[in-house]
Scaffold this motif. Structure first.
Motif, PDB file in Angstrom:
ATOM      1  N   LYS A   2       0.843  -1.195   0.000  1.00 54.91           N
ATOM      2  CA  LYS A   2       0.000   0.000   0.000  1.00 54.91           C
ATOM      3  C   LYS A   2       0.879   1.245   0.000  1.00 54.91           C
ATOM      4  O   LYS A   2       1.961   1.245   0.586  1.00 54.91           O
ATOM      5  N   ASN A   6       1.898   2.939   6.256  1.00 54.13           N
ATOM      6  CA  ASN A   6       1.073   1.747   6.456  1.00 54.13           C
ATOM      7  C   ASN A   6       1.813   0.800   7.398  1.00 54.13           C
ATOM      8  O   ASN A   6       2.766   0.141   7.004  1.00 54.13           O
ATOM      9  N   TYR A   8       0.641  -1.809  10.382  1.00 50.86           N
ATOM     10  CA  TYR A   8      -0.374  -2.433  11.219  1.00 50.86           C
ATOM     11  C   TYR A   8       0.146  -3.655  11.985  1.00 50.86           C
ATOM     12  O   TYR A   8      -0.636  -4.475  12.447  1.00 50.86           O
ATOM     13  N   CYS A 164       5.164   5.506  13.224  1.00 53.11           N
ATOM     14  CA  CYS A 164       4.141   5.315  12.198  1.00 53.11           C
ATOM     15  C   CYS A 164       3.246   4.168  12.668  1.00 53.11           C
ATOM     16  O   CYS A 164       3.718   3.035  12.809  1.00 53.11           O
ATOM     17  N   ASN A 167      -2.232   4.068   9.559  1.00 53.93           N
ATOM     18  CA  ASN A 167      -2.015   4.983   8.431  1.00 53.93           C
ATOM     19  C   ASN A 167      -1.732   6.398   8.923  1.00 53.93           C
ATOM     20  O   ASN A 167      -2.040   7.381   8.249  1.00 53.93           O
ATOM     21  N   THR A 201      -2.555  11.667   5.427  1.00 51.15           N
ATOM     22  CA  THR A 201      -1.940  10.913   6.518  1.00 51.15           C
ATOM     23  C   THR A 201      -2.437  11.449   7.855  1.00 51.15           C
ATOM     24  O   THR A 201      -2.413  12.661   8.096  1.00 51.15           O
ATOM     25  N   SER A 250      -9.282   5.640  13.861  1.00 51.24           N
ATOM     26  CA  SER A 250      -8.638   4.547  13.134  1.00 51.24           C
ATOM     27  C   SER A 250      -9.400   3.240  13.337  1.00 51.24           C
ATOM     28  O   SER A 250     -10.410   3.194  14.024  1.00 51.24           O
ATOM     29  N   ASN A 401       6.462   1.697   6.349  1.00 48.22           N
ATOM     30  CA  ASN A 401       5.490   0.899   5.574  1.00 48.22           C
ATOM     31  C   ASN A 401       5.822  -0.587   5.713  1.00 48.22           C
ATOM     32  O   ASN A 401       6.958  -0.995   5.491  1.00 48.22           O
ATOM     33  N   ASP A 404       0.509  -5.697   5.104  1.00 48.04           N
ATOM     34  CA  ASP A 404      -0.482  -6.173   6.057  1.00 48.04           C
ATOM     35  C   ASP A 404      -0.359  -7.684   6.210  1.00 48.04           C
ATOM     36  O   ASP A 404       0.010  -8.396   5.271  1.00 48.04           O
TER      37      ASP A 404
END
Length: 405
Positions: A2, A6, A8, A164, A167, A201, A250, A401, A404
């Motif tokens: 993505k 990013n 997660y 980070c 997102n 962002t 979020s 980044n 996922d």
């Protein structure tokens, strides 16, 4: 992959990471300012840079895009008005008492190229560089100190100034004056470097907010859960504000607050445990006993809900991550001396670049061997000098980044 920010998880394939190549700021360290600048020793700059370059090269060899603090800040400060604003803010935060010195500093920094200015802000401005006399008593008292603006020797630990998460970006109010201005660079990167933070962002916490929080205390355990250490450097008020912002805006559903000892050995949550695979964690042996946790969620009315948990770390992680079992891999194994030695050199501070693949310091051979025997792929880097700053590969990296899971 993505686009943009990013992040997660702690273990998804790492695609992009923010580093700072250790620089001349280290040369400003002397025994007289160790304690104030949060160091115990002086890294040898030439070798430390070689070690850091090997770290960056290892990441690139594993398909990770490496970006640097200096380069991204330069992009952010190309506009002259933005640069003037940044310099004024930097000078105002540099504990200077004379207006004449402030004006001379601003003029001096504005006269440089953008890259020279950014590097100078990081390495510190010496009094010998400016032809100006201060009329301040405070400056007179400190006249033997060589700097008008302190160097930033801790900047190579890019995990702490910000994080980070999902997102969005959390830009931190650092707990010590020695590190406060590091996050100012990140604030301007967030605002003005679109290659770092594209439009849209999210911002979970900002530099100018009142309470301290640091990125070594922030672990993204899953796409629904963020863990935060209530530590020596992260306050309960900072955690509460961060939690409110991120839970409101979020997909994250829960913040787990780990109440850890408030001392240098347990400086941040990531010095006592890090995630290396879906069900594997490296840990400091001293956190195996019952832990006090606090759970923050949002009720249907939008207000925060709090819950207290006291349990063994193994049980907490199994329950929260929905796993049948977890494997806690002790730093140093069952050897008490190895545990102390390797914990001092950040044996628990691993950087996962993919599930079950981690970067560690080669000097922590006992822990590295244990990880290998548990099926974790260990990629080592030299660290005779980098480790003198008391931070490992996770501390030295800010993932921007990840894939996922």
């Amino acid at each position: 992959m993505k686009p943009g920010i990013n992040n997660y998880s702690e273990i998804g394939k790492l695609n992009k990471v923010l580093l700072h190549r250790i620089g001349n700021e280290i040369e400003g360290l002397v025994p007289d300012n160790f304690e104030r600048l949060l160091f115990d020793d002086i890294p040898y700059l030439k070798v430390a840079q070689q070690e850091h370059d090997k770290f960056a090269d290892l990441l690139r060899a594993n398909d990770v895009e490496v970006i640097y603090y200096v380069d991204e800040t330069v992009k952010a400060l190309k506009d002259r008005k933005v640069r003037q604003e940044f310099i004024r803010k930097f000078v105002s935060e540099s504990d200077i008492h004379s207006e004449a010195v402030k004006e001379a500093l601003e003029e001096y920094l504005m006269g440089m190229t953008v890259k020279e200015m950014v590097e100078k802000v990081i390495s510190g401005v010496k009094k010998s560089e400016l032809d100006v006399k201060s009329n301040s008593l405070a400056d007179y008292i400190s006249s033997g100190y060589p700097y008008y603006t302190d160097p930033m020797p801790n900047l190579y630990f890019t995990r702490d100034q910000g994080a980070c998460v999902g997102n969005g970006v959390s830009i931190h109010h650092m707990s010590t004056m020695a590190r406060r201005r590091e996050a100012l660079l990140l604030q301007y990167m967030f605002k003005y470097s679109k290659s770092f933070a594209p439009d849209g962002t999210n911002l979970w916490y900002d530099y100018d907010q009142a309470y301290s929080i640091e990125g070594g205390d922030v672990l993204v355990l899953s796409d629904e859960i963020v863990a935060i250490g209530l530590s020596q450097r992260t306050t309960v008020a900072g955690i509460e504000q961060f939690a409110k912002n991120i839970l409101d805006e979020s997909t994250f559903q829960k913040i787990l607050v780990f109440d850890i000892p408030k001392c240098r050995a347990f400086m941040h949550l990531d010095t006592v445990f890090t995630m290396v695979d879906f069900d594997k964690f490296t840990i400091h042996p001293e956190i195996e006993g019952p832990l006090q946790l606090f759970e923050i969620t949002l009720g249907k009315d939008g207000n925060a809900r709090f819950n207290s948990i006291q349990d063994e770390l193994e049980n907490i992680l199994k329950i929260e991550l929905g796993l049948p079992a977890v494997d806690l891999i002790r730093c140093g194994g069952n050897d008490a001396q190895a545990a102390q030695r390797e914990q001092w050199n950040d044996g628990s501070n691993t950087l996962a670049i993919a599930p079950g693949t981690v970067v560690t310091y080669e000097r922590n051979y006992v822990t590295n061997d244990l990880l290998d025997k548990k099926g974790v792929k260990v990629l080592t880097i030299p660290s005779s000098e980098l480790s003198r700053g008391r931070g490992g590969p996770r501390c030295m990296s800010c993932p921007v980044n990840r894939d996922d899971l």
